[in-house]
Design an enzyme around this catalytic site. Structure first.
Site, short mmCIF file in Angstrom:
data_model
loop_
_atom_site.label_atom_id
_atom_site.label_comp_id
_atom_site.label_asym_id
_atom_site.label_seq_id
_atom_site.Cartn_x
_atom_site.Cartn_y
_atom_site.Cartn_z
N HIS A 1 28.35 42.00 69.05
CA HIS A 1 29.57 41.31 69.46
C HIS A 1 30.05 41.85 70.81
O HIS A 1 29.80 43.01 71.17
CB HIS A 1 30.67 41.44 68.40
CG HIS A 1 31.10 42.83 68.05
ND1 HIS A 1 32.03 43.54 68.78
CD2 HIS A 1 30.76 43.64 67.02
CE1 HIS A 1 32.23 44.72 68.23
NE2 HIS A 1 31.47 44.82 67.16
N ASP B 1 33.43 41.53 71.84
CA ASP B 1 34.84 41.88 71.83
C ASP B 1 35.04 43.31 71.36
O ASP B 1 34.21 43.89 70.65
CB ASP B 1 35.66 40.90 70.98
CG ASP B 1 35.22 40.86 69.52
OD1 ASP B 1 34.00 40.88 69.26
OD2 ASP B 1 36.10 40.81 68.63
N ASP C 1 31.13 50.78 69.74
CA ASP C 1 31.35 49.56 68.95
C ASP C 1 31.62 48.37 69.87
O ASP C 1 32.76 48.02 70.13
CB ASP C 1 32.53 49.79 68.01
CG ASP C 1 32.73 48.66 67.01
OD1 ASP C 1 31.80 47.86 66.81
OD2 ASP C 1 33.83 48.58 66.44
N GLU D 1 34.44 39.26 66.64
CA GLU D 1 34.02 40.06 65.49
C GLU D 1 35.15 40.94 64.98
O GLU D 1 35.33 41.11 63.77
CB GLU D 1 32.83 40.93 65.89
CG GLU D 1 32.14 41.62 64.70
CD GLU D 1 32.77 42.97 64.34
OE1 GLU D 1 32.44 43.50 63.26
OE2 GLU D 1 33.58 43.50 65.14
N GLU D 2 35.92 41.49 65.91
CA GLU D 2 36.94 42.46 65.54
C GLU D 2 38.13 41.84 64.81
O GLU D 2 38.98 42.56 64.29
CB GLU D 2 37.43 43.22 66.78
CG GLU D 2 36.38 44.09 67.45
CD GLU D 2 35.97 45.30 66.62
OE1 GLU D 2 36.48 45.45 65.50
OE2 GLU D 2 35.15 46.09 67.11
N GLU E 1 25.42 47.22 64.80
CA GLU E 1 26.58 48.07 64.56
C GLU E 1 26.13 49.53 64.46
O GLU E 1 24.98 49.81 64.10
CB GLU E 1 27.30 47.66 63.27
CG GLU E 1 27.99 46.31 63.33
CD GLU E 1 29.29 46.33 64.13
OE1 GLU E 1 29.70 47.43 64.57
OE2 GLU E 1 29.88 45.26 64.33
N HIS F 1 36.80 52.62 67.64
CA HIS F 1 38.23 52.25 67.63
C HIS F 1 39.16 53.39 68.03
O HIS F 1 40.36 53.17 68.15
CB HIS F 1 38.66 51.70 66.26
CG HIS F 1 37.95 50.46 65.85
ND1 HIS F 1 38.31 49.74 64.74
CD2 HIS F 1 36.90 49.79 66.39
CE1 HIS F 1 37.52 48.68 64.61
NE2 HIS F 1 36.64 48.71 65.61
#
Length: 388
Positions: A75, A77, A107, A139-140, A167, A362
């Site tokens: 992903h 984003d 990520d 995705e997030e 991931e 994150h």
């Protein structure tokens, strides 16, 4: 001939684009499309129907025009940096002490960079089995873009057999994860002075009853003996979570509104629709009690997104390929969700495997170890050897 960038150089470009899910990812897509095009690789875009001026996915194919290849998917984003204290600019890849810092480095722009590098290498080295790249959006915020991308690829590029979703797993094969179904619940109450609480309906106090229902489900699930598949996960059961809540006007007014999200992380083997049905039964019963106090009270439930579980399967070609390259024979399931299940639902063999550790994602000062990026490049080299 355009320069062939290293994974690290590609990662620096990707990190420089602030592709927070609420914002656009089009400048990043423009750059990837241009870089691939400079190496003779045609790309295809799929714009998000609801926000075509903000979001697009991209996919590309290298090798013979035949089915049965491998797709590398990640992903584009990332989560916000708002309120986080960063030591360095989150949108500039910065090296310190053997680590590369930047939002999305783990990520999962680290894997995206490796996948882009591998596609260009496949073009120049040559492969007898196709390699594809698939970059998604959103995705997030619930893996909502992957299903659209999987559908958009069909009939445009030959269908791959195996999908590797990168991931962060420390380059180990993950063959199963929980699914999810997410709701936004708005409890509509009736305002009165709090001294005559019994004549109104406090949306907060009645909403709390639904949250307590979620607590009761978690307690019951935790107390049950897990089945064979459930035992592979931590925790070994479906859990129900409320992460946000809003409501109320003043301390002496019964709340007119209370809104909160409720999500279910569902183990493979259980039907997310069954959990949706249980929730609606609880909502219907609670709403009837509210209306008995005042007919203007009601509960609005909006289904936000669904993510199917990733089911471990026999003869999974993606799993077998990853294990051949890495030598990893461990059994690994995770409780978070990924876009792999959307690929599985679309008819691909799917596995989750990428560099770095999900525990780094994150956070402020997100980073990827240089050693992990290097290990990811060795993984891609091994994959390319098996496609030649």
């Amino acid at each position: 001939m355009p320069t062939r960038l290293s994974p690290r150089e590609i990662l620096a470009h990707l990190v420089s684009f602030p592709t927070v899910s609420r914002d656009t990812n089009l400048p990043l897509i423009d750059w990837v499309e241009g870089y691939l095009g400079g190496h003779g690789i045609d790309s295809h875009r799929h714009y998000k129907e609801a926000e075509p001026d903000l979001k697009a996915a991209l996919f590309a194919h290298v090798g013979p025009e035949e089915e049965g290849g491998v797709v590398l998917s990640g992903h584009t984003d990332v989560v916000p940096v708002d309120g986080q204290e960063w030591t360095s600019d989150p949108w500039a890849l910065t090296e310190r002490d053997g680590r590369l810092y930047g939002r999305g480095s783990t990520d999962m722009k680290g894997f995206d960079a490796l996948a882009i590098w591998a596609l260009v290498e496949a073009k120049h080295r040559g492969v007898t089995r196709p390699l594809q790249l698939a970059l998604t959006y959103d995705e997030e915020i619930g893996c909502t873009g992957a299903a659209d991308l999987v559908a958009a690829m069909q009939g445009v590029v030959p269908k791959a057999a195996s999908a590797i979703i990168g991931e962060p797993t420390m380059i180990k094969a993950v063959t199963g994860h929980k699914g999810g179904v997410n709701f936004w619940i708005h409890v509509h109450g009736v305002e009165v002075h709090s001294s005559i609480l019994h004549t109104g309906v406090s949306a907060i106090m009645w909403g709390a009853k639904l949250i307590e229902w979620a607590n009761a489900q978690n307690a019951a699930n935790a107390a049950a003996t897990p089945g064979e598949i459930a035992a592979l996960f931590d925790p070994p059961y479906t859990n129900v979570h409320v992460g946000q809540i809003h409501g109320g006007t003043a301390h002496n007014i019964t709340a007119k509104d209370c809104a909160f999200g409720m999500s279910f992380r569902v183990i493979p083997g259980e039907d997310p629709e069954d959990w949706a049905r249980r929730l609606m039964e609880a909502v219907t019963a609670l709403e009837a009690e509210m209306k008995a106090v005042h007919p203007d009270a009601w509960i609005q439930v909006t289904r936000m997104f669904d993510l199917p579980p990733l089911r471990p399967t026999e003869g999974n070609s993606a799993e077998e390929l990853v294990r051949q390259v890495t030598g990893d024979n461990g059994v690994m399931q995770v409780s978070y969700g990924t876009e792999a299940s959307h690929f599985q639902a679309g008819g691909y063999d799917a596995v989750v495997c990428g560099p770095s550790d999900i525990t780094i994602a994150h956070k402020p000062d997100e980073y990827i170890e240089i050693s992990q990026l290097d290990a990811g490049q060795r993984f891609m080299d091994g994959l390319l050897e098996r496609l030649r």
